[in-house]
Structures are given as structure tokens and as C-alpha cells.
Design an enzyme around this catalytic site. Structure first.
Site, PDB file in Angstrom:
ATOM      1  N   ASP A  26       0.830  -1.206   0.000  1.00 34.36           N
ATOM      2  CA  ASP A  26       0.000   0.000   0.000  1.00 34.36           C
ATOM      3  C   ASP A  26       0.866   1.258   0.000  1.00 34.36           C
ATOM      4  O   ASP A  26       1.984   1.251   0.512  1.00 34.36           O
ATOM      5  CB  ASP A  26      -0.917  -0.020   1.228  1.00 34.36           C
ATOM      6  CG  ASP A  26      -2.110   0.905   1.073  1.00 34.36           C
ATOM      7  OD1 ASP A  26      -2.355   1.390  -0.053  1.00 34.36           O
ATOM      8  OD2 ASP A  26      -2.801   1.143   2.077  1.00 34.36           O
ATOM      9  N   ASN A  74     -10.896  -2.524  -5.592  1.00 35.30           N
ATOM     10  CA  ASN A  74     -10.102  -1.561  -6.368  1.00 35.30           C
ATOM     11  C   ASN A  74     -10.768  -1.189  -7.703  1.00 35.30           C
ATOM     12  O   ASN A  74     -10.377  -0.218  -8.352  1.00 35.30           O
ATOM     13  CB  ASN A  74      -8.666  -2.064  -6.603  1.00 35.30           C
ATOM     14  CG  ASN A  74      -7.795  -1.989  -5.364  1.00 35.30           C
ATOM     15  OD1 ASN A  74      -6.918  -2.833  -5.154  1.00 35.30           O
ATOM     16  ND2 ASN A  74      -8.008  -0.987  -4.518  1.00 35.30           N
TER      17      ASN A  74
HETATM   18  C1  IPE Z   1      -5.464  -2.761  -0.369  1.00 35.91           C
HETATM   19  O1  IPE Z   1      -5.078  -1.446  -0.523  1.00 35.91           O
HETATM   20  C2  IPE Z   1      -5.464  -3.469  -1.689  1.00 35.91           C
HETATM   21  C3  IPE Z   1      -4.146  -3.709  -2.269  1.00 35.91           C
HETATM   22  C4  IPE Z   1      -3.001  -3.442  -1.727  1.00 35.91           C
HETATM   23  C5  IPE Z   1      -4.170  -4.326  -3.568  1.00 35.91           C
HETATM   24  P1  IPE Z   1      -6.166  -0.279  -0.707  1.00 35.91           P
HETATM   25  O2  IPE Z   1      -5.414   0.986  -0.816  1.00 35.91           O
HETATM   26  O3  IPE Z   1      -7.083  -0.636  -1.802  1.00 35.91           O
HETATM   27  O4  IPE Z   1      -6.965  -0.382   0.667  1.00 35.91           O
HETATM   28  P2  IPE Z   1      -7.894   0.698   1.399  1.00 35.91           P
HETATM   29  O5  IPE Z   1      -8.889   1.163   0.395  1.00 35.91           O
HETATM   30  O6  IPE Z   1      -7.004   1.789   1.862  1.00 35.91           O
HETATM   31  O7  IPE Z   1      -8.493  -0.059   2.540  1.00 35.91           O
HETATM   32  C1  IPE Z   2      -1.448   0.193  -3.400  1.00 28.60           C
HETATM   33  O1  IPE Z   2      -1.232   1.562  -3.447  1.00 28.60           O
HETATM   34  C2  IPE Z   2      -1.689  -0.411  -4.759  1.00 28.60           C
HETATM   35  C3  IPE Z   2      -3.075  -0.837  -4.978  1.00 28.60           C
HETATM   36  C4  IPE Z   2      -4.060  -0.776  -4.118  1.00 28.60           C
HETATM   37  C5  IPE Z   2      -3.371  -1.366  -6.299  1.00 28.60           C
HETATM   38  P1  IPE Z   2      -2.437   2.591  -3.469  1.00 28.60           P
HETATM   39  O2  IPE Z   2      -2.788   2.877  -4.886  1.00 28.60           O
HETATM   40  O3  IPE Z   2      -3.550   2.124  -2.634  1.00 28.60           O
HETATM   41  O4  IPE Z   2      -1.758   3.868  -2.815  1.00 28.60           O
HETATM   42  P2  IPE Z   2      -2.424   4.902  -1.832  1.00 28.60           P
HETATM   43  O5  IPE Z   2      -2.999   4.119  -0.692  1.00 28.60           O
HETATM   44  O6  IPE Z   2      -3.462   5.622  -2.604  1.00 28.60           O
HETATM   45  O7  IPE Z   2      -1.289   5.768  -1.402  1.00 28.60           O
HETATM   46 MG    MG Z   3      -4.041   2.384  -0.685  1.00 26.42          MG
END
Ligand code: IPE
Ligand code: IPE
Ligand code: MG
Length: 241
Positions: A26, A74
Site C-alpha cells: 500500500d 479496487n
Molecule cells: C489494499 O489497498 C489493496 C491492495 C493493496 C491491492 P487499498 O489501498 O485498496 O486499501 P484501502 O482502500 O485503503 O483499505
Molecule cells: C497500493 O497503493 C496499490 C493498490 C491498491 C493497487 P495505493 O494505490 O492504494 O496507494 P495509496 O494508498 O493511494 O497511497
Molecule cells: Mg491504498
């Protein structure tokens, strides 16, 4: 190898390695925003962190490694980002196949087919297939993955006898992680304290490690520190000691 890395490796008890580590990657978006770059740039840099983690875990002879790459939630992101993530996964995977084979790594996808274009799915499955003779570390790519969806699909696939004889111990055979041990350790980067639908059944007794490091900055040292921290934990599984 860097000195610090050697130092940390020496602190790891190889006899007490976790068998399975899950990673909630994340913080890609925030990493990019801090640099005034598009979110997709963060995802591209995040892909490089995957390679670093694979390298160090192969060295430590880890058996199972699961990366949370795309959740069933997502899809709620803007179209461009979703399209970019799907494309990135396919492009990166094809490039990594020779190295994965060299390292004897078996790759498989865990997730639902829901909403995925069948041709896209066939393409990525074909790439994973190219690693199927490997018997070293197993890398699960949790892609279009949701823990709740996994449990529901498992239950829907059972016949009445299977439902009647279901136990916490034999549930594993109906899950996408069939035949694998539950994750001993789950790492989440970027400081968020939640599972976000990751391995819900399997994480019942996982140790959770949270770091503020954003995923694209996550390196071998961070991985080693997580394992060292894990080895200091007292896992009780509901008992005493
Ligand atoms: C969790 O991260 C999903 C992945 C790392 C693929 P998100 O960024 O989607 O999670 P939330 O929305 O902050 O809970
Ligand atoms: C994790 O990084 C990757 C996926 C969830 C696909 P994020 O895209 O969630 O990054 P933040 O949380 O917005 O910084
Ligand atoms: Mg995220």
C-alpha cells in the site's frame, strides 16, 4: 550485498522462518503524489519493490509469498487507474518470467474471474503457466482478490456432503490457497491498520506487521526487519506461554 543487509540476515533464525508471508502493498498513490507525479507512476515504482522482496525471500528460502496486487474493491477507482493497473500487471509479468524461472519460482493467481475480460485472464494465466514446473518458492499474486469473495465462492462450490463435513481444518481445500499453510506474517506498508479484505479466513492467527514505509520505498532491509520483528513475537494460538 550491503553490510546492513548482512547484519540483519545474521539476526534471522533460519530454523524459525515464517513459512508464508502475505504483503499488502500500500502507498503507491501517496508516494507518487508526494513527488507530484501521476498515481500510475507510483504503481510502476511499486512493481520494482516486488522484485527486491522476491530476491531476498528466495535467499531466505521462504516457501510461500503472497502479494496483494488488486482487490475486488479496487474496481471503485477511476477507469484510467484500473486500466493502468491491469496493463502494468500483464506487462511486468511477461518481463519477469525468465528471471522467475531462473529462480525456480512458481507463480499463481488467486482471485475471482468476475469482471475480468476472458482474453486478459487467459493471457495472464498463460504467463503464470510458464512457471508451473518450478518447485521453489510459490508466489501467489492476489489479483481481483477479496477474502469475502473467496469464502463465498468456496461455499457455493461445495456439494451438500462437503458442507456437512466442513471443519475449520478442512476448509483450506476449498480456498484459492488450497494446500498452502496460512500466512504466519502479514505485512502492510504505508501505515494503514487494516486488512482490506486480504486473506480473511487464512489470517485468523497471522502476526501483523505495519510499517509507515510507502510500498515503492520498501526494500530488502525493510523485509528483513519485518521478519526479525516476527521472530520476537510470542504466538499463543489461544493457549498459554
Ligand atoms: C489494499 O489497498 C489493496 C491492495 C493493496 C491491492 P487499498 O489501498 O485498496 O486499501 P484501502 O482502500 O485503503 O483499505
Ligand atoms: C497500493 O497503493 C496499490 C493498490 C491498491 C493497487 P495505493 O494505490 O492504494 O496507494 P495509496 O494508498 O493511494 O497511497
Ligand atoms: Mg491504498
Amino acid at each position: 550485498m550491503k553490510n546492513k543487509e548482512k547484519e540483519l540476515i545474521a539476526q534471522i533464525d533460519l530454523e524459525r522462518m515464517p513459512r508464508h508471508i502475505g504483503i499488502i502493498m500500500d502507498g503507491n498513490g501517496r508516494w507518487a503524489s508526494k513527488r507530484l507525479r501521476p498515481r500510475l507512476f507510483g504503481h510502476q515504482e511499486g512493481a520494482k519493490a516486488i522484485r527486491r522482496v522476491v530476491e531476498i525471500t528466495v535467499e531466505l528460502k521462504l516457501e510461500y509469498l503472497t502479494f496483494y496486487a488488486f482487490s475486488t474493491e479496487n474496481w471503485n477507482r477511476p477507469d484510467d487507474e484500473v486500466k493502468g493497473l491491469l496493463k502494468l500487471l500483464k506487462d511486468r509479468l511477461i518481463k519477469e518470467i525468465p528471471e522467475l524461472n531462473k529462480q525456480n519460482i512458481y507463480v499463481q493467481f488467486i482471485g475471482t474471474k468476475d469482471r475480468l475480460d476472458p482474453q486478459y485472464l487467459a493471457d495472464i494465466e498463460k504467463m503464470a503457466e510458464m512457471t508451473h514446473d518450478n518447485d521453489g518458492m510459490t508466489v501467489n499474486i492476489a489479483f481481483n482478490y477479496g477474502g469475502r469473495q473467496e469464502i463465498i465462492e468456496a461455499v457455493k462450490g461445495m456439494n451438500p456432503e462437503e458442507i456437512a463435513s466442513l471443519t475449520p481444518e478442512n476448509m483450506n481445500r476449498y480456498l484459492w490457497t488450497k494446500g498452502q499453510p496460512d500466512p504466519d506474517l502479514i505485512i502492510r506498508t504505508s501505515g494503514e491498520h487494516r486488512l482490506s479484505n486480504f486473506l480473511l479466513w487464512q489470517s485468523a492467527y497471522s502476526e501483523i506487521y505495519i510499517t509507515d514505509v510507502l510500498w515503492p520505498d520498501f526494500g530488502k532491509i525493510d523485509m528483513l526487519e519485518a521478519i526479525i520483528d516476527f521472530q520476537k513475537r510470542n504466538r499463543r494460538f489461544g493457549g498459554l506461554k
